[in-house]
Design a protein around this motif. Structure first.
Motif: not given
Length: 323
Positions: A94, A98-100, A209, A211-212, A215, A290
């Protein structure tokens, strides 16, 4: 790879002692551990299922207020406990994604020990509350937590591209819990509703997933949307969506569905199929972005919400179309 370090993450040696964490920060941190948006989505499937199960069992009106509150609160606590355990297990990745990166275990608002204790406390309360309804509901609550924490978070997530397929089954348990709470049994409509969500999960999560993907690749988590080509992902999204829509229509001959559910499930299913095929057509032209991947993600949430809202209304409008 350069990892951004926020002020909250800067070593004490560089900044001096960290200011005391306020009660408000702690409370918000504990709430964030439960992943409220996920809990909210799970509850969207719980209450409508209870309404439908109550009618399917031959009763009029709605379940008792106590039963609805106990089931919803118990289910929310079970889902929150699962989310908190997941944050504890994934705290190493995490802090890279970036998302987390703003989750409370990354920023230091909540310590790992606090998160683990909190997770177990929620688990105990959830199981006790669900078990007080009936033992079957309690056991299903335990099953949901084990599926998400052990099967998905500990075993599958970092090992296989099929992680979300089987681990995502945890998100299907609320309909079984709801049905069992009302009827103290599991019947065909509950199985069909379980399978709708099971088949819905991949076309819901794989576009996210995509989109990210950066990450997930940064932390070597093999989400299909991150490691496979857009055409491969789009084909899988289309196939699962077709299977999901077909499964949803089984509620008509096998689940006693009436006109409201039938119209909404067919209409929403056709629309979601259209969005899935748009993604596939874009993938053939190498035009997947995305943004249009996230369009399918958001469409999946709208689809599930519409189907389960229609399930809640259906018992009060007309009668079963078949059977």
């Amino acid at each position: 790879m350069t990892t951004h370090v926020s002020a909250a993450q800067t070593p004490i040696a560089e900044t001096g002692a960290r200011p005391p964490i306020s009660f408000s920060e702690k409370a918000k941190g504990y709430l964030a551990l439960t992943k409220p948006r996920v809990v909210e989505l799970l509850l969207v499937t719980t209450l409508p299922t209870m309404f439908y199960a109550h009618s399917f069992a031959g009763n009029s009106g709605v379940p008792s207020l106590w039963l609805m509150v106990a089931t919803m609160v118990g289910g929310a606590l079970a889902a929150g406990a699962s989310g908190a355990f997941n944050c504890y297990i994934d705290r190493d990745i995490d802090k890279v994604m970036n998302r987390t990166s703003k989750r409370p275990l990354v920023t230091g608002v909540i310590t790992p020990r606090e998160a683990l204790v909190f997770s177990w406390v929620l688990t105990v309360i959830a199981v006790v509350l669900l078990w007080s309804i009936n033992p079957l509901t309690g056991m299903l609550g335990i099953g949901a937590i084990v599926m998400y924490v052990v099967v998905y978070s500990l075993i599958l997530k970092r090992r296989t591209t099929q992680n979300i397929v089987w681990g995502g089954a945890a998100g299907c348990f609320p309909v079984l819990i709801a049905w069992a709470a009302v009827t103290n049994t599991i019947q065909w409509p509950a199985v069909i509703l379980f399978m709708i969500i099971f088949l819905w999960t991949p076309p819901h999560y794989w576009p996210l997933s995509m989109r990210y993907s950066d990450d997930y690749n940064a932390v070597n988590v093999p989400m299909l949307g991150a490691v496979a080509g857009s055409r491969t992902v789009a084909v899988q999204v289309v196939l699962y969506t077709w299977a999901m829509v077909a499964c949803s229509l089984l509620m008509i001959p096998l689940g006693g569905a009436g006109i409201v559910y039938t119209v909404v499930a067919a209409g929403a299913g056709a629309w979601f199929l259209y969005e899935a095929h748009v993604l596939y057509n874009n993938s053939k032209k190498d035009l997947v972005t995305k943004k249009n991947a996230m369009k399918v993600f958001h469409a999946s949430i709208t689809y599930l919400t519409l189907v389960f809202l229609s399930l809640a209304v259906d018992p009060f409008v007309g009668s079963a179309l078949m059977g």
